[in-house]
Design an enzyme around this catalytic site. Sequence first.
Site, short mmCIF file in Angstrom:
data_model
loop_
_atom_site.label_atom_id
_atom_site.label_comp_id
_atom_site.label_asym_id
_atom_site.label_seq_id
_atom_site.Cartn_x
_atom_site.Cartn_y
_atom_site.Cartn_z
N HIS A 74 -11.05 -4.05 -4.39
CA HIS A 74 -9.84 -4.38 -3.63
C HIS A 74 -10.19 -4.70 -2.19
O HIS A 74 -11.09 -4.10 -1.61
CB HIS A 74 -8.77 -3.29 -3.70
CG HIS A 74 -9.22 -1.92 -3.30
ND1 HIS A 74 -10.03 -1.12 -4.08
CD2 HIS A 74 -8.96 -1.21 -2.18
CE1 HIS A 74 -10.23 0.03 -3.47
NE2 HIS A 74 -9.59 0.00 -2.31
N ASN B 292 0.82 -1.21 0.00
CA ASN B 292 0.00 0.00 0.00
C ASN B 292 0.86 1.26 0.00
O ASN B 292 1.84 1.34 0.74
CB ASN B 292 -0.91 -0.03 1.23
CG ASN B 292 -2.14 0.81 1.07
OD1 ASN B 292 -2.06 1.97 0.69
ND2 ASN B 292 -3.28 0.23 1.37
N HIS C 72 -11.74 0.14 -8.44
CA HIS C 72 -11.23 -1.19 -8.74
C HIS C 72 -11.46 -2.01 -7.46
O HIS C 72 -10.99 -1.60 -6.38
CB HIS C 72 -9.74 -1.11 -9.07
CG HIS C 72 -9.12 -2.39 -9.52
ND1 HIS C 72 -7.89 -2.41 -10.12
CD2 HIS C 72 -9.52 -3.68 -9.46
CE1 HIS C 72 -7.56 -3.66 -10.43
NE2 HIS C 72 -8.53 -4.44 -10.02
N HIS D 280 -8.69 -4.81 1.57
CA HIS D 280 -7.64 -4.35 2.46
C HIS D 280 -7.33 -5.47 3.45
O HIS D 280 -8.26 -6.07 4.01
CB HIS D 280 -8.09 -3.12 3.27
CG HIS D 280 -8.31 -1.91 2.44
ND1 HIS D 280 -7.33 -0.96 2.26
CD2 HIS D 280 -9.40 -1.46 1.78
CE1 HIS D 280 -7.80 0.02 1.50
NE2 HIS D 280 -9.06 -0.27 1.20
N VAL E 18 -10.61 4.21 -5.17
CA VAL E 18 -10.14 3.82 -6.50
C VAL E 18 -11.17 2.86 -7.07
O VAL E 18 -11.51 1.87 -6.41
CB VAL E 18 -8.74 3.14 -6.42
CG1 VAL E 18 -8.30 2.64 -7.79
CG2 VAL E 18 -7.71 4.12 -5.86
N GLN F 199 -14.46 -2.04 0.44
CA GLN F 199 -15.34 -0.88 0.31
C GLN F 199 -15.91 -0.97 -1.11
O GLN F 199 -15.23 -0.64 -2.07
CB GLN F 199 -14.56 0.41 0.53
CG GLN F 199 -14.04 0.50 1.97
CD GLN F 199 -12.96 1.54 2.10
OE1 GLN F 199 -11.90 1.42 1.49
NE2 GLN F 199 -13.22 2.56 2.90
N GLY G 146 -16.92 4.34 0.59
CA GLY G 146 -15.59 4.85 0.87
C GLY G 146 -14.53 4.40 -0.11
O GLY G 146 -13.36 4.70 0.07
N GLN G 147 -14.92 3.69 -1.17
CA GLN G 147 -13.95 3.22 -2.17
C GLN G 147 -13.37 4.43 -2.90
O GLN G 147 -14.09 5.19 -3.52
CB GLN G 147 -14.65 2.28 -3.15
CG GLN G 147 -13.74 1.68 -4.18
CD GLN G 147 -14.53 0.89 -5.22
OE1 GLN G 147 -15.48 1.40 -5.80
NE2 GLN G 147 -14.12 -0.35 -5.45
#
Length: 176
Positions: A97, A28, A95, A99, A93, A84, A90-91
């Site tokens: 993903h 990250n 794409h 966390h 980007v 998200q 709250g995403q």
Amino acid sequence: MASVVHFGPFVVTTQVFYRSAHSFALVNLKPFLPGHVMVCPNRVVPRIKELTPEEVSDLFITVQKVSSVIEAVYKAQSLNIAVQDGPLAGQSVPHVHCHIIPRKLNDLPDVDDVYKLMDSRDADIELSFQQLKQLNSTTANPDVPDDLRAPRSMPEMEAEARMLRSEMERRLKAAL
């Protein structure tokens, strides 16, 4: 030469430390806590519902494999694993993903402060990717907005990716 990998609109090839048939794991840029990584599908889609069943299965099998290594390497006692799914969640980007955030006793003032860190509605992720700087502190502060958390340098992220790649390979071979 490794094929080019994208996290949304960003090229992240050198930050990737694990690849599966349909997914990849990367370090990250602005980790909430040391060892915070992400797992993404190879195909750039913004929502989980757009993934094929094979992609969903591979994504979460990859999350499981990477989680095991992250927990061991960073000597975590638990993990936050979060998705998200869309901008209102709250995403930052577009794409999919996941966390993976290793957790230790007293790593944050309150155990749920990780959710404050994940609230990226005010983040300017594009600016962050262009301002690669040394991370000032390894201790997260949930009261500092995402756009004020300093991004890590590319060499720092690449070094962590190399270390994690080696550890993934070692542990996967040992499991055979």
